[in-house]
Design a protein around this motif. Structure first.
Motif, PDB file in Angstrom:
ATOM      1  N   ALA A  47       1.070  -1.681  -0.435  1.00  0.00           N
ATOM      2  CA  ALA A  47       0.119   0.083  -0.519  1.00  0.00           C
ATOM      3  C   ALA A  47       0.646   1.139  -0.091  1.00  0.00           C
ATOM      4  N   GLY A  48      -0.331   2.324  -0.472  1.00  0.00           N
ATOM      5  CA  GLY A  48       1.102   3.614  -0.664  1.00  0.00           C
ATOM      6  C   GLY A  48       1.956   3.637  -2.072  1.00  0.00           C
ATOM      7  N   VAL A  49       0.380   3.406  -2.016  1.00  0.00           N
ATOM      8  CA  VAL A  49       0.717   3.674  -3.591  1.00  0.00           C
ATOM      9  C   VAL A  49       0.924   5.275  -4.564  1.00  0.00           C
ATOM     10  N   ARG A  73      11.480 -10.462  -3.792  1.00  0.00           N
ATOM     11  CA  ARG A  73      12.131 -11.412  -4.544  1.00  0.00           C
ATOM     12  C   ARG A  73      10.584 -12.610  -4.024  1.00  0.00           C
ATOM     13  N   VAL A  74       9.482 -11.492  -4.105  1.00  0.00           N
ATOM     14  CA  VAL A  74       8.150 -12.811  -3.740  1.00  0.00           C
ATOM     15  C   VAL A  74       7.516 -12.090  -4.853  1.00  0.00           C
ATOM     16  N   PRO A  75       6.135 -13.095  -5.355  1.00  0.00           N
ATOM     17  CA  PRO A  75       5.330 -12.399  -6.137  1.00  0.00           C
ATOM     18  C   PRO A  75       4.522 -11.097  -5.230  1.00  0.00           C
ATOM     19  N   THR A  76       5.074  -9.149  -5.780  1.00  0.00           N
ATOM     20  CA  THR A  76       3.787  -8.382  -5.005  1.00  0.00           C
ATOM     21  C   THR A  76       3.384  -7.305  -5.805  1.00  0.00           C
ATOM     22  N   THR A  77       2.132  -7.356  -5.675  1.00  0.00           N
ATOM     23  CA  THR A  77       0.849  -6.939  -5.931  1.00  0.00           C
ATOM     24  C   THR A  77       0.759  -4.742  -4.883  1.00  0.00           C
ATOM     25  N   LEU A  78       0.720  -4.774  -6.134  1.00  0.00           N
ATOM     26  CA  LEU A  78       0.698  -2.755  -6.182  1.00  0.00           C
ATOM     27  C   LEU A  78      -1.084  -2.516  -5.357  1.00  0.00           C
ATOM     28  N   ASN A  79      -1.229  -1.803  -4.691  1.00  0.00           N
ATOM     29  CA  ASN A  79      -2.743  -1.754  -4.372  1.00  0.00           C
ATOM     30  C   ASN A  79      -3.568  -0.536  -4.844  1.00  0.00           C
ATOM     31  N   ILE A 134       2.458 -14.810   4.346  1.00  0.00           N
ATOM     32  CA  ILE A 134       2.183 -12.953   3.485  1.00  0.00           C
ATOM     33  C   ILE A 134       2.747 -11.617   4.110  1.00  0.00           C
ATOM     34  N   ALA A 135       3.255 -10.852   3.672  1.00  0.00           N
ATOM     35  CA  ALA A 135       3.281  -9.868   4.016  1.00  0.00           C
ATOM     36  C   ALA A 135       2.325  -9.182   3.174  1.00  0.00           C
ATOM     37  N   TRP A 136       1.099  -8.356   3.770  1.00  0.00           N
ATOM     38  CA  TRP A 136       0.395  -6.996   2.887  1.00  0.00           C
ATOM     39  C   TRP A 136      -0.034  -6.162   4.247  1.00  0.00           C
ATOM     40  N   SER A 137      -0.786  -5.142   3.018  1.00  0.00           N
ATOM     41  CA  SER A 137      -0.266  -3.760   3.835  1.00  0.00           C
ATOM     42  C   SER A 137      -2.056  -3.272   3.765  1.00  0.00           C
ATOM     43  N   GLU A 138      -2.595  -3.420   2.225  1.00  0.00           N
ATOM     44  CA  GLU A 138      -3.956  -2.626   2.922  1.00  0.00           C
ATOM     45  C   GLU A 138      -4.785  -3.449   2.946  1.00  0.00           C
ATOM     46  N   SER A 139      -5.232  -2.870   4.460  1.00  0.00           N
ATOM     47  CA  SER A 139      -6.394  -3.071   5.149  1.00  0.00           C
ATOM     48  C   SER A 139      -7.076  -4.343   5.015  1.00  0.00           C
ATOM     49  N   SER A 140      -8.112  -4.019   4.027  1.00  0.00           N
ATOM     50  CA  SER A 140      -9.833  -4.625   4.126  1.00  0.00           C
ATOM     51  C   SER A 140      -8.758  -6.254   3.130  1.00  0.00           C
ATOM     52  N   ALA A 141      -7.515  -5.738   2.571  1.00  0.00           N
ATOM     53  CA  ALA A 141      -6.788  -7.284   1.704  1.00  0.00           C
ATOM     54  C   ALA A 141      -6.316  -8.389   2.593  1.00  0.00           C
ATOM     55  N   GLY A 157       2.040  -2.039   7.600  1.00  0.00           N
ATOM     56  CA  GLY A 157       2.551  -0.510   6.450  1.00  0.00           C
ATOM     57  C   GLY A 157       3.126  -0.848   5.240  1.00  0.00           C
ATOM     58  N   GLY A 158       3.222   0.695   4.369  1.00  0.00           N
ATOM     59  CA  GLY A 158       3.940   0.477   3.278  1.00  0.00           C
ATOM     60  C   GLY A 158       4.770   0.032   3.356  1.00  0.00           C
ATOM     61  N   PRO A 159       5.718   0.974   3.906  1.00  0.00           N
ATOM     62  CA  PRO A 159       6.908   0.205   4.070  1.00  0.00           C
ATOM     63  C   PRO A 159       7.231  -1.294   4.183  1.00  0.00           C
ATOM     64  N   SER A 160       6.939  -1.471   5.259  1.00  0.00           N
ATOM     65  CA  SER A 160       7.147  -3.088   5.984  1.00  0.00           C
ATOM     66  C   SER A 160       7.051  -3.667   4.873  1.00  0.00           C
TER      67      SER A 160
END
Ligand code: F3S
Length: 395
Positions: A47-49, A73-79, A134-141, A157-160
């Protein structure tokens, strides 16, 4: 915290400055929360996009680390970013905002991040499995992944989340551990929930009570994926709920002890009061649906309601680009546009500069959007079910 030899090397800078900085952030987090070690993650969601959320400091930071070779290093998607990345000009997004937003997207692209740009990544290819870390940051997701799928993530958080993506690791604490996934409250639902908006109203009400604790719902007889995403999103917004259980519906509910939990009853009056609190305006300038981003089923429902009608005011439904493409191939986008509506991809109301686009009152069917729009976007809100909103707008 125990670190492997390879992780020690990351910390000492042997894998470059960016990895060192990012890993240091994860180690600090792990130390604060008492993690025993790092665990590998299956995916990240950042998040934080939106330029609206991160501004120039965020943009400069992202461009800096991208230029220094940051790679995930892992599949990563954006908010969602703050605008439709294709139709932004036609939809009236400001030029200065758009140019900054496009630079942010380019920085993420250089890092190898998937350009899905959605808060429902689980609908378009970033689908974790049960018990996957997993490490996700969008609160609803985060709420959906933990609760409906049974994957395991803290509310990053977005940075973590970005640090976890770049290192492929996250500290082992919080919701990654079995003992922290137990409920604190038993929510007895004594009211029939008829619409997705009703689930949002329930989520808004319960989130305010339980805050960051875990609720266990009893009495919800039926709920589809869209209603569960609405429920979780609203609880994550009015409280900070990252995991909930629904008896007979979500995958970990059957494992939970409920005998000694504090009980809270939710009745018709509570839902009515939630609607009352979330409705701060009347007569919307625009209706915006798709918070969280709409599924294909929700777009099909809207297209069905709009078939052969003409809208008196603008209506957007926000979704991911991939879902919009499928909707277009099915003829749904055409039906919505023929009525005067728009299927808007990538962005969402809350992270877009909607207050700079001349709107003052927005109609929504989302408890999360209704909760955030007054503060984040200085908008008055009309919060109703999709059917009621469309009925008022369509002739
Ligand atoms: Fe998604 Fe924006 Fe709502 S990120 S959950 S559409 S506030």
């Amino acid at each position: 915290m125990y670190l492997t030899k390879e992780q020690e090397r990351m910390l000492s800078g042997e894998e470059g400055e960016v990895v060192e900085r990012m890993f240091r952030l994860l180690v600090r987090l792990g130390d604060i929360y008492g993690a025993d070690r790092m665990i590998p993650i299956g995916s990240a969601q950042v998040a934080g996009v939106s330029y609206k959320s991160i501004g120039d400091p965020g943009l400069e930071f992202l461009e800096d680390i991208a230029a220094k070779g940051a790679r995930v290093r892992v599949p990563t998607t954006l908010n969602p970013p703050g605008m439709d990345l294709v139709d932004w000009r036609e939809l009236g997004f400001p030029e200065d905002f758009a140019q900054k937003q496009l630079r942010i997207m380019e920085a993420f692209r250089k890092m190898g991040i998937m350009m899905t740009a959605t808060c429902t990544p689980y609908l378009v290819g970033n689908l974790p499995r049960f018990r996957e870390h997993i490490a996700w940051s969008e609160s609803s997701a985060v709420s959906f992944a933990n609760s409906v799928i049974g994957a395991r993530t803290n509310r990053e958080g977005g940075p973590s989340a970005l640090a976890a993506a770049i290192c492929g690791l996250t500290p082992n604490y919080g919701l990654h551990l079995d003992e922290n996934r137990k409920p604190s409250y038993l929510i007895e639902v004594k009211v029939e929930l008829k619409s997705t908006a009703d689930f949002g109203a329930l989520g808004y009400h319960v989130g305010k009570i339980v805050r960051d604790k875990i609720p266990y719902f009893r009495g919800i007889k039926e709920a589809d994926v869209d209603q569960l995403k609405a429920l979780g999103a609203a609880m994550a917004a009015s409280g900070a709920v990252a995991l909930y259980h629904v008896e007979g519906i979500t995958p970990e509910a059957w494992m939970m002890e409920t005998g000694k939990l504090e009980k809270i009853e939710v009745g018709e009056q509570d839902i009515r009061e939630a609607y009352g609190k979330l409705n701060t305006g009347s007569d919307p300038d625009i209706v915006i649906l798709g918070c969280p981003h709409a599924s294909l089923k929700e777009i099909a429902t809207l297209a069905g309601r709009l078939e052969g009608k003409k809208l008196k005011k603008p209506l957007w439904i926000c979704t991911s680009r991939a879902t919009k493409d499928a909707a277009t191939r099915m003829g749904l986008t055409g039906t919505i546009e023929a009525a005067g509506g728009r299927v808007v991809a990538d962005t969402c109301t809350v992270v877009s500069p909607i207050e700079r686009m001349g709107y003052r009152t927005i109609g929504v069917d989302s408890g999360k959007a209704a909760n955030y729009l007054p503060g984040f976007c200085k908008q008055q809100v009309v919060f109703k079910s999709l059917d009621e909103l469309v009925e008022e707008l369509a002739a």
